[in-house]
Scaffold this active site. Sequence first.
Site, PDB file in Angstrom:
ATOM      1  N   SER A 263       0.885  -1.322  -0.348  1.00  0.00           N
ATOM      2  CA  SER A 263       0.291   0.361  -0.080  1.00  0.00           C
ATOM      3  C   SER A 263       0.743   1.202   0.072  1.00  0.00           C
ATOM      4  O   SER A 263       2.340   0.882   0.453  1.00  0.00           O
ATOM      5  CB  SER A 263      -0.830   0.131   1.038  1.00  0.00           C
ATOM      6  OG  SER A 263      -1.121   1.210   1.536  1.00  0.00           O
TER       7      SER A 263
ATOM      8  N   TYR B  96      -2.071  -0.393  10.560  1.00  0.00           N
ATOM      9  CA  TYR B  96      -1.424  -0.252   8.929  1.00  0.00           C
ATOM     10  C   TYR B  96      -0.634  -0.298   8.009  1.00  0.00           C
ATOM     11  O   TYR B  96       0.041  -1.399   7.441  1.00  0.00           O
ATOM     12  CB  TYR B  96      -2.906   0.410   8.340  1.00  0.00           C
ATOM     13  CG  TYR B  96      -3.102   0.020   6.962  1.00  0.00           C
ATOM     14  CD1 TYR B  96      -3.262  -1.418   6.419  1.00  0.00           C
ATOM     15  CD2 TYR B  96      -3.160   0.718   6.128  1.00  0.00           C
ATOM     16  CE1 TYR B  96      -4.126  -2.088   5.271  1.00  0.00           C
ATOM     17  CE2 TYR B  96      -3.474   0.389   4.664  1.00  0.00           C
ATOM     18  CZ  TYR B  96      -3.315  -0.985   4.187  1.00  0.00           C
ATOM     19  OH  TYR B  96      -3.923  -1.562   3.050  1.00  0.00           O
TER      20      TYR B  96
HETATM   21  N1  LIG Z   1      -8.414  -0.150  -2.155  1.00  0.00           N
HETATM   22  C1  LIG Z   1      -7.478   0.364  -1.805  1.00  0.00           C
HETATM   23  O1  LIG Z   1      -7.776   1.353  -1.573  1.00  0.00           O
HETATM   24  C2  LIG Z   1      -5.980  -0.560  -1.136  1.00  0.00           C
HETATM   25  C3  LIG Z   1      -5.503   0.453  -1.544  1.00  0.00           C
HETATM   26  C4  LIG Z   1      -4.210   0.144  -0.947  1.00  0.00           C
HETATM   27  C5  LIG Z   1      -3.696  -0.868  -0.141  1.00  0.00           C
HETATM   28  N2  LIG Z   1      -5.034  -1.720  -0.526  1.00  0.00           N
HETATM   29  C6  LIG Z   1      -4.577  -3.468  -0.345  1.00  0.00           C
HETATM   30  O2  LIG Z   1      -5.408  -3.737  -1.167  1.00  0.00           O
HETATM   31  C7  LIG Z   1      -5.672  -5.749  -0.735  1.00  0.00           C
HETATM   32  C8  LIG Z   1      -6.881  -5.985  -1.130  1.00  0.00           C
HETATM   33  O3  LIG Z   1      -7.714  -5.119  -0.829  1.00  0.00           O
HETATM   34  P1  LIG Z   1      -9.558  -5.194  -1.565  1.00  0.00           P
HETATM   35  O4  LIG Z   1      -9.365  -3.137  -1.442  1.00  0.00           O
HETATM   36  O5  LIG Z   1      -9.658  -5.104  -2.436  1.00  0.00           O
HETATM   37  O6  LIG Z   1     -10.289  -4.706  -0.319  1.00  0.00           O
HETATM   38  P2  LIG Z   1     -11.085  -5.803   0.237  1.00  0.00           P
HETATM   39  O7  LIG Z   1     -12.547  -5.580  -0.974  1.00  0.00           O
HETATM   40  O8  LIG Z   1     -11.941  -6.110   1.229  1.00  0.00           O
HETATM   41  O9  LIG Z   1     -10.954  -7.695  -0.240  1.00  0.00           O
HETATM   42  C9  LIG Z   1      -9.591  -7.734   0.870  1.00  0.00           C
HETATM   43  C10 LIG Z   1      -9.848  -9.099   0.758  1.00  0.00           C
HETATM   44  O10 LIG Z   1      -9.128  -9.686   1.100  1.00  0.00           O
HETATM   45  C11 LIG Z   1      -9.876 -10.993   1.921  1.00  0.00           C
HETATM   46  N3  LIG Z   1      -9.247 -11.683   3.537  1.00  0.00           N
HETATM   47  C12 LIG Z   1      -9.521 -11.354   4.080  1.00  0.00           C
HETATM   48  N4  LIG Z   1      -9.055 -11.521   5.335  1.00  0.00           N
HETATM   49  C13 LIG Z   1      -8.314 -12.397   4.917  1.00  0.00           C
HETATM   50  C14 LIG Z   1      -8.317 -13.836   5.399  1.00  0.00           C
HETATM   51  N5  LIG Z   1      -7.761 -13.902   7.077  1.00  0.00           N
HETATM   52  N6  LIG Z   1      -7.836 -14.891   4.549  1.00  0.00           N
HETATM   53  C15 LIG Z   1      -8.503 -14.882   3.436  1.00  0.00           C
HETATM   54  N7  LIG Z   1      -8.468 -14.100   2.939  1.00  0.00           N
HETATM   55  C16 LIG Z   1      -9.205 -12.455   3.410  1.00  0.00           C
HETATM   56  C17 LIG Z   1     -10.649 -10.568   1.399  1.00  0.00           C
HETATM   57  O11 LIG Z   1     -11.503 -12.102   1.252  1.00  0.00           O
HETATM   58  P3  LIG Z   1     -12.247 -12.426   2.782  1.00  0.00           P
HETATM   59  O12 LIG Z   1     -13.165 -11.903   3.501  1.00  0.00           O
HETATM   60  O13 LIG Z   1     -14.002 -13.477   1.870  1.00  0.00           O
HETATM   61  O14 LIG Z   1     -11.805 -13.615   3.416  1.00  0.00           O
HETATM   62  C18 LIG Z   1     -11.418 -10.184   0.598  1.00  0.00           C
HETATM   63  O15 LIG Z   1     -11.051 -11.027  -1.174  1.00  0.00           O
HETATM   64  C19 LIG Z   1      -5.166  -5.606   0.987  1.00  0.00           C
HETATM   65  O16 LIG Z   1      -4.323  -6.201   0.745  1.00  0.00           O
HETATM   66  C20 LIG Z   1      -5.421  -4.287   0.905  1.00  0.00           C
HETATM   67  O17 LIG Z   1      -4.423  -3.880   1.697  1.00  0.00           O
HETATM   68  C21 LIG Z   1      -6.397  -1.403  -1.367  1.00  0.00           C
END
Ligand SMILES: NC(=O)c1ccc[n+]([C@@H]2O[C@H](COP(=O)([O-])OP(=O)(O)OC[C@H]3O[C@@H](n4cnc5c(N)ncnc54)[C@H](OP(=O)(O)O)[C@@H]3O)[C@@H](O)[C@H]2O)c1
Length: 247
Positions: free
Chosen positions: A139, A152
Amino acid sequence: MSNPVVVVTGAGRGLGEAIALSVAEHGARVVLAGRSVPALQQVCRAIEANGGKALVRPTDVTDAESVAGLFADADDAFGHIDVLVNNAGIATESNLIDLDEAEWDRIFDTNVRGMFLCTREAGRRFAAAGAGRAVNVASVFGLLGRPGFSAYCASKGAVVNFTRSVAAEWARFGAQINGVAPGYFATDINAELRENEAAMAKVLRRIPAYRMGTPEELANVVTYLAMSAPDFLTGQTIAVDGGESSV
Ligand SMILES: NC(=O)c1ccc[n+]([C@@H]2O[C@H](COP(=O)([O-])OP(=O)(O)OC[C@H]3O[C@@H](n4cnc5c(N)ncnc54)[C@H](OP(=O)(O)O)[C@@H]3O)[C@@H](O)[C@H]2O)c1
């Protein structure tokens, strides 16, 4: 790499879903890992409807046994794995002085321990094969400090430096590991923020591109690192953030 086997964690929604669809579109056979099975099944159906191949594997990345089972099932289904995408992650907001230990542990268990467990399983296979790739989703919060996000930010900073260290180990046996540092992308992780107009305006003022990214933009970079980047590129984390971390 033709038709590589790619394991994507957190593949049921958000950035993980976009990554799974993108690598499948480029010919990958995809192992879809996450806790919510209906979400994974929906992504699996979308891949199969497009003529691709995918496997749904319920997985909690914080649980070593669950992660070992994920890789064993991937081996059984496809014979080997070529790429791991560590995408599963969580974020919560709290000032440090109000942050309790359970919340700190929850964030580190998912974002750091989960990545460690999956990368270790993949690395054992890559060392034996003399090839393989991992892509870690960090991130911009792992590159910069942000008030309210110390746990985080610390967890994502760990992802960035883990990527460097593992790259140095894996280069000796021919495997690569890189990362992406997303800025803001509209997913469930920032749903609350997007409902707050004043907070959103503040966020947009920090982004030179003055917009959020689309999950496809992030997925394109991950697909490149996973499937076509040169082997000499390793240990790097590429910010995909509309310039946010450059100013
Ligand atoms: N969106 C942004 O702006 C942003 C920015 C910087 C970084 N990120 C990073 O991008 C990645 C994806 O985030 P996102 O934005 O797509 O968020 P999201 O829509 O909340 O998705 C998070 C994903 O992680 C999975 N997950 C969470 N805990 C888990 C566990 N214990 N075991 C297996 N799977 C797990 C969830 O699936 P289940 O709940 O079904 O397990 C879900 O598919 C993360 O690492 C986040 O920190 C996102």
